[in-house]
Structure formats: C-alpha cells, structure tokens
Design an enzyme around this catalytic site. Structure first.
Site, PDB file in Angstrom:
ATOM      1  N   CYS A  75       0.826  -1.209   0.000  1.00 29.53           N
ATOM      2  CA  CYS A  75       0.000   0.000   0.000  1.00 29.53           C
ATOM      3  C   CYS A  75       0.857   1.255   0.000  1.00 29.53           C
ATOM      4  O   CYS A  75       1.808   1.372   0.794  1.00 29.53           O
ATOM      5  CB  CYS A  75      -0.928  -0.015   1.223  1.00 29.53           C
ATOM      6  SG  CYS A  75      -2.031   1.414   1.292  1.00 29.53           S
ATOM      7  N   CYS A  81      -0.615   6.004   7.421  1.00 28.56           N
ATOM      8  CA  CYS A  81      -1.869   5.328   7.760  1.00 28.56           C
ATOM      9  C   CYS A  81      -1.626   4.345   8.892  1.00 28.56           C
ATOM     10  O   CYS A  81      -0.667   3.571   8.867  1.00 28.56           O
ATOM     11  CB  CYS A  81      -2.425   4.592   6.545  1.00 28.56           C
ATOM     12  SG  CYS A  81      -3.986   3.733   6.867  1.00 28.56           S
ATOM     13  N   CYS A  84      -2.785  -0.678   8.744  1.00 29.48           N
ATOM     14  CA  CYS A  84      -2.105  -1.958   8.515  1.00 29.48           C
ATOM     15  C   CYS A  84      -0.650  -1.845   8.945  1.00 29.48           C
ATOM     16  O   CYS A  84       0.261  -1.852   8.120  1.00 29.48           O
ATOM     17  CB  CYS A  84      -2.198  -2.363   7.048  1.00 29.48           C
ATOM     18  SG  CYS A  84      -3.882  -2.555   6.433  1.00 29.48           S
ATOM     19  N   CYS A 179      -7.299   1.544  -1.139  1.00 31.54           N
ATOM     20  CA  CYS A 179      -7.215   0.776   0.098  1.00 31.54           C
ATOM     21  C   CYS A 179      -7.324  -0.705  -0.245  1.00 31.54           C
ATOM     22  O   CYS A 179      -8.165  -1.101  -1.055  1.00 31.54           O
ATOM     23  CB  CYS A 179      -8.324   1.184   1.064  1.00 31.54           C
ATOM     24  SG  CYS A 179      -8.279   0.283   2.631  1.00 31.54           S
ATOM     25  N   TYR A 331     -23.842 -11.578  25.213  1.00 34.37           N
ATOM     26  CA  TYR A 331     -23.379 -10.537  24.272  1.00 34.37           C
ATOM     27  C   TYR A 331     -23.642 -11.023  22.844  1.00 34.37           C
ATOM     28  O   TYR A 331     -22.769 -11.004  21.985  1.00 34.37           O
ATOM     29  CB  TYR A 331     -21.893 -10.224  24.464  1.00 34.37           C
ATOM     30  CG  TYR A 331     -21.490  -9.941  25.895  1.00 34.37           C
ATOM     31  CD1 TYR A 331     -21.566  -8.658  26.427  1.00 34.37           C
ATOM     32  CD2 TYR A 331     -21.041 -10.967  26.727  1.00 34.37           C
ATOM     33  CE1 TYR A 331     -21.205  -8.412  27.752  1.00 34.37           C
ATOM     34  CE2 TYR A 331     -20.674 -10.732  28.042  1.00 34.37           C
ATOM     35  CZ  TYR A 331     -20.760  -9.447  28.546  1.00 34.37           C
ATOM     36  OH  TYR A 331     -20.392  -9.212  29.846  1.00 34.37           O
ATOM     37  N   GLU A 352     -28.359  -9.373  24.953  1.00 31.22           N
ATOM     38  CA  GLU A 352     -27.617  -8.263  24.319  1.00 31.22           C
ATOM     39  C   GLU A 352     -28.161  -6.939  24.829  1.00 31.22           C
ATOM     40  O   GLU A 352     -29.364  -6.815  25.106  1.00 31.22           O
ATOM     41  CB  GLU A 352     -27.769  -8.359  22.795  1.00 31.22           C
ATOM     42  CG  GLU A 352     -27.301  -7.174  21.992  1.00 31.22           C
ATOM     43  CD  GLU A 352     -25.814  -6.893  22.173  1.00 31.22           C
ATOM     44  OE1 GLU A 352     -25.468  -5.701  22.279  1.00 31.22           O
ATOM     45  OE2 GLU A 352     -25.012  -7.851  22.200  1.00 31.22           O
ATOM     46  N   ASP A 401     -19.142 -13.716  24.288  1.00 30.13           N
ATOM     47  CA  ASP A 401     -18.331 -12.993  23.291  1.00 30.13           C
ATOM     48  C   ASP A 401     -18.444 -11.488  23.574  1.00 30.13           C
ATOM     49  O   ASP A 401     -19.099 -10.749  22.836  1.00 30.13           O
ATOM     50  CB  ASP A 401     -18.827 -13.332  21.884  1.00 30.13           C
ATOM     51  CG  ASP A 401     -17.952 -12.721  20.790  1.00 30.13           C
ATOM     52  OD1 ASP A 401     -16.901 -12.138  21.121  1.00 30.13           O
ATOM     53  OD2 ASP A 401     -18.332 -12.814  19.609  1.00 30.13           O
ATOM     54  N   CYS A 428     -11.983 -10.657  21.507  1.00 25.54           N
ATOM     55  CA  CYS A 428     -11.158  -9.875  20.588  1.00 25.54           C
ATOM     56  C   CYS A 428     -10.035  -9.164  21.339  1.00 25.54           C
ATOM     57  O   CYS A 428      -9.307  -8.361  20.755  1.00 25.54           O
ATOM     58  CB  CYS A 428     -12.013  -8.856  19.832  1.00 25.54           C
ATOM     59  SG  CYS A 428     -12.872  -7.677  20.902  1.00 25.54           S
TER      60      CYS A 428
END
Length: 470
Positions: A75, A81, A84, A179, A331, A352, A401, A428
């Site tokens: 890129c 940026c 990434c 992108c 969740y 949720e 989650d 995550c």
C-alpha cells in the site's frame, strides 16, 4: 527557565521482539525501548522521542541491517496510515507474534497455565478481507512534507480529502487513493463520491469547527455480493442530498442498499439517528452454512466474513453441545453465534444490550425458520441475574463474546454462581479475556485455547477458550 534536556540518539540498536499492541522492542543497558516502524531483526540508529520512568520511545533514523522477516508493503499509504501497521512484516511472522500475544496475556496477566494451545488459524485472505469500511470527509486533510514545502503564495493546495484518521489525530484525515482492505467496487465508490463532492463544491466536513455538509461514508459488501452504502450529511440540504443519491443510484446500479443519515451531533455514531433508505433494501444479506443473516445499517456483523465462519466453527467444536442441551449466548449481538448453534441444541437463549441488535436477531431467527431461539435485551450485568435465571432453563453450555473491555465483574460472579458445565469464551482482546478467566479459575479449569487471525497486517487477534467446571 532552564533549557529542555535534549533526548539522546543511540546507534546500532538491535530490534529483538514485539510486545503488546504490536510495538517493536529493543533493550539497551537493561532499558526497554519501543521503536516505531521497525520489525524484529532490524539493526538501526534511533532517536529517543519520549522518556518514561521504565521505558523509552524512539524512531529509527538509519538502518544498518534489514530483517529477513521484512516484506515490501503493497500500500502506498503505509506509514502515515495506522490501519495496517504490520504490512512490512511477513504474514507467517505476524501469526507467530499474534499467538505469542495470546500466550503472554494468559501467562503474564492471568497467571494461567495453558494446558493445550491449538496453533493460530491464519486468515484465508490477507487483502480485501473486510466487509465494512468507513471513510471520513475533511476540508483540511493531512499534508505530506513535500506538499507543505511546495505550497507558497502562488500555489494553493486543495486540502479536501476522504479517508482515515491519522493515528492519534482526531482532527487530521489521510486522503486515501487505494485501500487494500475491501474489495471493489469499494475504492471506485469512494473516489466517485469524493470527485462528485469536489466538482459540485459541496463543503467537506471541518472536524475542528464542526461544520460542513459531507461528513462520513460507510460501505458494506456481503459475501452474497450485496452492497450497502451509507452517507452521513451534517446538514439537511434536501436538493443536494437528492442529487447526490440519484447520481450514486445511476452510477453504481450494483448498490443494493443506498442510505443516508442526517447527523448534526458531535460524534459519528448513528445508533440514535434515523437512517433513510433511499433505494433498494434497508439491509444486505450475509450467508453462512445455509443460514441467511440480514445486516442493517446499525447491525454488528464480524468484519471478516470468511474468517467469522471459521471462528464460529471453532466455538461450536469447543462447545460440543448435544441436542438435549440448553445454550446461552451472552453478548449475542444480532444473534449470529446463537442462530449458528441453534440446530445443534435443544434451546438457545441470547442476551444483548443493544435493542436494535436484538430486533435483527428476531428477524434473522424468523428468516431462517429457527424456533428454538429466544432473545432478551438489557445491560448484561443487570439482566443476567438470579431473577432472569429463575425464569429460564438452566444452561448446559455458555458462549460469551464480550466487547474489548471484557466481562463486568458482576457477570463473572454470576457465571461462578451458576456453575454451568462448559463455558466457551470468544474474545477480541486476550488481555481482558485472561483477566476474566483468572477470576473464573476458582471454579473452572482452562482446557484449551485457539487464537484466530481476523485482521491480517494489524496487531489484533481473536481467541477462543474452553473452560470446564472443576
């Protein structure tokens, strides 16, 4: 007033490792130094830019040796940026450091021994893997050093741009030409919208003064090839909005859901605003193992559709549920995991906090003729209590989650009280996951974990953990 002490330069520094959040690390005289824009194996001269009590921060000024693990970024925006950050690191090495990040979180933060570590699952795609992208309009984009030098009294640069926020700069936007995160027609749509705005002198948003017209655009491209476009306007200029929508409708007939929002607020979120569906459907459809999921403008859906399926398969394998089991999905979001698991169990109960997400979950259950799933809306720490549990079947398996912040301590306490035989924890953020599992370890044993790479070229990693009642 004394002079500010000049920060030192250090020569021939060997970059040895990668630490939390993807920061490259060197050690000089037992001092930890975090160095930007380098990878392990590089040998560089550095300039210290910040001095902290226990570490330094630095930037490279000269490379003496390039690491064998380096690769050429594809890129043109790599560097400024922040999207990434690992595009200069070979993908197989990215996976090594992501798995290490998970292991470090469990061993150092959670103080938990990992009995079985299943190697990280690589993403099938390392480019064009995202199904959702957002781009911000700015009337004062970030300028390169060359552009600043070229601007004088006779040369006035066009400072309008459409792209990403620079890392740590809420008021500066990096104008994006191409992108590599979302497949076409994403780039063509973004460029067409920017050109249209410039040609018709539509005011790009001023992030500091909070004024303008064009504010933000979002594209979602499903694995069914459905395409959603949402334009945020700061002001309700009916004629300009209609003209732009008609242009996009004619120019991109492949857009199946064309929408806009009037957003005069101080932030870009649209959850409390009306989304106007200008043409097409007010949703797109994602498909997974024969199931269809309607995704609206406010819906959450895993950003990497292909890898999301693999993640859910791992969660299902870890759960190893039977047809007689009751499964709770904490969740639950739009109910994706719950509905994915529904065919394997007797009953699914999803919880949720976002009302709109639960509406989507009910719609998706009906769409797929799933009748053994129930969904409830409410703040997890308030709804998930003794009264709620007394009104439901006792769970045999719980899948949780949570968002990056992890589970509230009250939720962890409730899980300890319930003593469900199995908990599958999808996260995550391995750091908060390890913290929560450490709390649960008084009654639960960690059986195994498997990291999953959802976001190639970034430092982010997902992780699935199986806990069993002692």
């Amino acid at each position: 007033m004394g002079r500010k002490k000049k920060l030192k330069a250090i020569e021939n520094v060997h970059i040895s490792d990668i630490a939390a959040e993807g920061k490259s690390v060197a050690k000089v005289d037992n001092m930890v130094i975090f160095v930007q824009k380098v990878v392990p194996g590089d040998v560089v001269d550095i300039q210290v830019i910040k001095k902290r009590r226990n570490y330094l921060e630095a930037i490279p000024t000269k490379f003496h040796k390039y690491s064998e693990d380096r690769q050429e970024p594809i890129c043109s925006h790599f560097g400024p940026c922040g999207g990434c950050k690992w595009q200069n690191l070979k993908y197989e090495k990215q996976l090594v450091y992501k798995q290490k990040q998970v292991v470090d979180a469990f061993e150092r933060i959670g103080k938990i021994e990992i009995p079985e570590l299943i190697p990280i699952l690589a993403s099938p795609k390392t480019e064009y893997y995202r199904n959702k992208m957002g781009f911000t309009f700015s009337n004062n984009r970030w300028l390169t050093t060359e552009e600043i030098a070229a601007e004088d009294e006779s040369t006035v640069l066009d400072k309008r741009g459409l792209g990403f926020h620079l890392p740590g700069r809420w008021d500066k936007i990096l104008d994006i030409e191409k992108c590599y995160l979302q497949r076409d027609p994403s780039n063509r749509i973004r460029e067409a919208i920017k050109d249209y705005g410039m040609m018709h002198n539509l005011p790009f948003f001023d992030l500091r003064d909070q004024e303008g017209f064009l504010r933000l655009m979002t594209t979602r491209i499903a694995n069914t090839n459905d395409i959603m476009l949402i334009i945020q306007f700061y002001e309700n200029r009916e004629k300009e909005i209609k003209d732009m929508m008609e242009y996009l409708k004619a120019e991109f007939p492949e857009i199946t859901s064309l929408n806009y929002v009037i957003n005069p607020k101080g932030n870009d979120t649209i959850y409390d605003l009306d989304v106007i569906n200008y043409s097409g459907h007010p949703y797109i459809v994602e498909e997974m193992e024969g199931l269809s999921f309607r995704v609206g403008p406010k819906s959450f859906f895993q950003t990497n559709s292909t890898q999301a399926y693999n993640l859910y398969c791992i969660a299902r394998d870890f759960a190893d549920a039977s047809k007689d089991d009751v499964l709770y999905d904490l969740y639950t979001g739009t109910g994706t995991i719950a509905l994915f698991m529904a065919r394997s169990v007797k009953e699914v109960i999803g919880i949720e906090s976002v009302a709109g997400a639960i509406e989507d979950a009910h719609i998706n259950a009906k769409l797929n003729d799933i009748q053994n799933a129930k969904f409830y809306v409410g703040d997890m720490k308030n709804l998930f209590n003794d009264k709620f549990l007394a009104s439901q079947s006792k769970p045999d398996v719980i899948i949780t989650d949570p968002p990056r912040a992890g589970m509230h301590e009250d939720v962890c306490k409730m899980l300890l009280k319930i003593q469900c035989p199995k908990i599958v924890y999808v996260s995550c953020n391995p750091a908060t996951q390890a913290r929560d599992i450490a709390i649960l370890s008084s009654k639960y044993k960690l059986e195994k974990i498997q990291p999953v790479d959802m976001f190639p070229h970034t430092t982010h990693v997902e992780n699935v953990a199986l806990l069993t009642l002692k």
